[in-house]
Design an enzyme around this catalytic site. Structure first.
Site, short mmCIF file in Angstrom:
data_model
loop_
_atom_site.label_atom_id
_atom_site.label_comp_id
_atom_site.label_asym_id
_atom_site.label_seq_id
_atom_site.Cartn_x
_atom_site.Cartn_y
_atom_site.Cartn_z
N SER A 92 -0.91 13.73 1.23
CA SER A 92 -2.21 13.39 0.66
C SER A 92 -2.64 14.49 -0.33
O SER A 92 -1.90 14.82 -1.25
CB SER A 92 -3.22 13.19 1.79
OG SER A 92 -4.41 12.63 1.32
N ASP A 137 -0.07 2.23 3.37
CA ASP A 137 -1.04 3.19 2.83
C ASP A 137 -1.70 2.56 1.60
O ASP A 137 -1.07 2.40 0.57
CB ASP A 137 -0.32 4.48 2.46
CG ASP A 137 -1.25 5.57 1.92
OD1 ASP A 137 -2.45 5.29 1.70
OD2 ASP A 137 -0.76 6.69 1.73
N HIS A 143 -2.47 5.42 5.53
CA HIS A 143 -2.41 6.73 4.88
C HIS A 143 -2.17 7.86 5.88
O HIS A 143 -1.53 8.86 5.57
CB HIS A 143 -3.72 6.97 4.12
CG HIS A 143 -3.73 8.25 3.35
ND1 HIS A 143 -2.83 8.51 2.35
CD2 HIS A 143 -4.54 9.34 3.42
CE1 HIS A 143 -3.07 9.72 1.85
NE2 HIS A 143 -4.10 10.23 2.48
#
Lengths: 429, 429
Positions: free
Chosen positions: B196, B375, B408
């Protein structure tokens, strides 16, 4: 709200027409109101009694003598009765589905197949009598938490606020069914149609009143909301409930005194909801990563972006959401948003009816189920669940997934309306 | 934060080891701090000067004599330096990537191929010297808006608050690069890895310091955030900025006096963010539409659901988000969330470097780019853009889209770590 609320109008069984325009004038649409449940109260699914109930509605076209050409339009979460046309000559915008409802489709007999492709709106008011009414719990003319509470007339508030009864989509449909029968004397609707929360109502109508609905059209909708959707609604409600100006829902008196209402929370809820109505691809194309205005103000860095952390709007997408949030507070009531998102969360077409297939098996209507490829709030999977349950129940169902870049909002986007109109026209016959 | 902050530790070029456990004790991990930019200040990308800068970091494993076995782990938005292990015997949880970092991988020579499939963690601390440091602008030991402002010592606040300089991911990487060289004397990292926002840093490291990074591993990441992600960040920031207890960022003094901080806004921001970290399918499976507790309390209807509109938590998903929001306020600072989401919004690997391909063409590292099928916050498309740009630049890149139900957050989910570990192990060789 800009909706023009006229005095209650109870023509009973008489057919109702839109007012005829004076010569040379553009015809204006009106929002009328009816008072229902004044002899016996509405008993809600939650067990409360409520009455009388005022309903704001609008009609377009002419109810025929047989009363078999009526189409009921269910609006979405924050829609209203103002379906089409302008309410006054200086009305800034026509109704929310203006491009989908109106006169002008040529008769199928007198045109070529090619002409038919481009012909007229989805709901032709030369043929159909179209009714749209604001939902129970709403804030645009129909009784809701912002309405005056019967029997109260003093401070701190004479509005319902959070004392308003819990409302379900079943209750909303009950009120509209009462309107359709009591005001217009219509026993059976040619069709019920709606998108999103309106599509949920269209499904509920067909299952709750099997004999009164000949066709049900549910667009960008589902038989129930999933966990993700409930989660987004919960965050929006939280924004309202924690706004210090919300005052436990008793903000009306304060607002009337000129003090602030829970606009910040309401705007935040709308900003979030608005993101979920749009497709990622479309906002990427429309706004991308463009800055609102490369700034040369103090605080702007060499790259032109604003380094003041407290400056909320830096990217175009932020400016757009900020605008949507602020505009929303001018037309919508915070308490209504609480009630209607809860009605949405708790809606489950199958509840108390066995399975989804058994629920839909009660209906006699033909169904048209439509979804949009880029709708991630009400994805096609939810529409497919309805279609499968209908097929299992031996129902008559037409289904299409429409390719569109516009996400959940597609059914409201002008550019999408001609195609949607052709499909709905073909389905209604 | 539960992070144990020891006094600054500047071993210079000396190799650093994790403390050896006493006999019979589980080894504990420690978070150390270093003071950097004390001789010359950090000049930020925004043009501000900041110094000294305290950095909280943790190491696992042993730096070898050649200093060529170091892996730097970049944490995500709300992560910290506490990467693995427990900080005290009664520490409730180990570090955030505990299942991915640790000793125990057998030598490839001594095991069968089948054993290798299940062997050890992703970053084997018997072979690698693993460093993880809290980011600039954070709130877990590294200098940020909650830090004491040099030269101030009086009311209303001696904390930076919103006077803290604007921070970019470039600034964050600069500080960590200084840590790696100044504290450990490491000239070239064997790898930089992160998920991320950590993946964005891993990309920035490789481009900003081409000679200092041999491999870059970016998981569930992108070269920039899209409009939808900026929109979600904007809504979360709005919740903080409009919280009446935020006080323009000057809430630290009030909190120290026992008055409330902007917890409601911070919790709301987290609730929203948390939805975006999870896949729709997974929360549908985990929570579905289940009610938190079919209620028989006053206000509950015949169906058992709670009709009190002001009752916020009705569905299990609401309870889960509520818990996540409340827990977050106990470990994270509202101002830091503002700064770090802005750093995320403004990150654009290509900016000032021609195209994305030209930017990545500066790097000499091998790249491993990983994405997860479900995601939707950092979808595979964003990883593919990086891969295409690397290929166009003649880069060395391995790419995989991993099938996972976890959205995610997958790179943080224990169940996903064995597979992630095998892939990273194979890539690092």
């Amino acid at each position: 709200m800009s909706a023009l609320l006229t005095s209650p109008d109870r023509p009973g069984d008489a057919s109702v027409e839109s007012p005829a325009p004076a010569a040379g004038e553009t015809p204006l649409s009106v929002v009328q109101t009816a008072t229902l449940f004044d002899r016996r109260p509405l008993r809600t699914e939650g067990g409360d009694e409520l009455g009388p109930v005022t309903v704001a509605y609008q009609t377009h076209g002419t109810l025929n003598a047989a009363k078999d050409n009526a189409v009921f339009v269910c609006h979405a979460l924050t829609g209203d009765a103002h379906l089409a046309g302008r309410l006054s000559p200086d009305d800034r915008k026509p109704g929310w589905w203006d491009g989908f409802v109106g006169p002008g489709a040529l008769s199928p007999d007198t045109q070529s197949a090619a002409d038919q492709q481009d012909a007229g709106p989805g709901l032709d008011t030369d043929r159909h009598f179209v009714i749209c009414a604001n939902v129970l719990g709403g804030c645009s003319g129909t009784t809701g938490p912002g309405s005056l509470r019967p029997g109260t007339d003093g401070p701190p508030s004479n509005r319902w606020g959070l004392e308003f009864p819990f409302v379900t989509l079943g209750d909303i449909v009950e009120v509209h069914a009462e309107l359709v029968r009591e005001v217009f004397g219509i026993e059976r609707l040619k069709a019920v149609i709606g998108g999103s929360l309106g599509g949920m109502q269209a499904l509920e109508w067909a299952v709750r009143f099997p004999d009164r609905v000949a066709a049900s059209i549910a667009i960008a909708s589902a038989a129930s909301l999933g966990a993700q959707g409930i989660g987004f609604n919960a965050v929006g409600r939280r924004a309202i409930l924690t706004d210090p100006h919300f005052r436990g829902g008793e903000y009306h008196a304060a607002v009337e005194r000129g003090e602030p209402g829970p606009d910040a929370g309401l705007a935040l809820a709308r900003m979030l909801a608005h993101i979920t109505y749009l497709s990622e691809a479309n906002i990427a194309r429309k706004f991308g990563r463009r800055l609102q205005r490369p700034s040369r103000e103090p605080g702007a860095g060499p790259d032109g972006f604003q380094h003041d952390i407290s400056k909320e709007v830096q990217f175009q997408i932020e400016s757009y959401l900020d605008y949507q949030g602020r505009r929303f507070t001018q037309r919508f009531d915070a308490n209504s948003l609480l009630y209607l998102t809860r009605a949405m969360d708790h809606f489950d077409l199958a509840r108390g009816r066995g399975s989804l297939s058994e629920a839909l098996g009660r209906a006699t209507a033909r169904f048209l189920i439509l979804s949009y490829t880029t709708d991630w709030l009400f994805p096609t999977a939810g529409s497919r669940d309805v279609v499968r349950a209908l097929l299992a129940a031996g129902g008559d169902v037409t289904f299409a997934e429409l390719d569109s870049p516009y996400g959940h909002d597609a059914f409201l986007i002008e550019e999408e309306l001609p195609r949607l109109g052709r499909i709905v026209n073909a389905f209604l016959g």
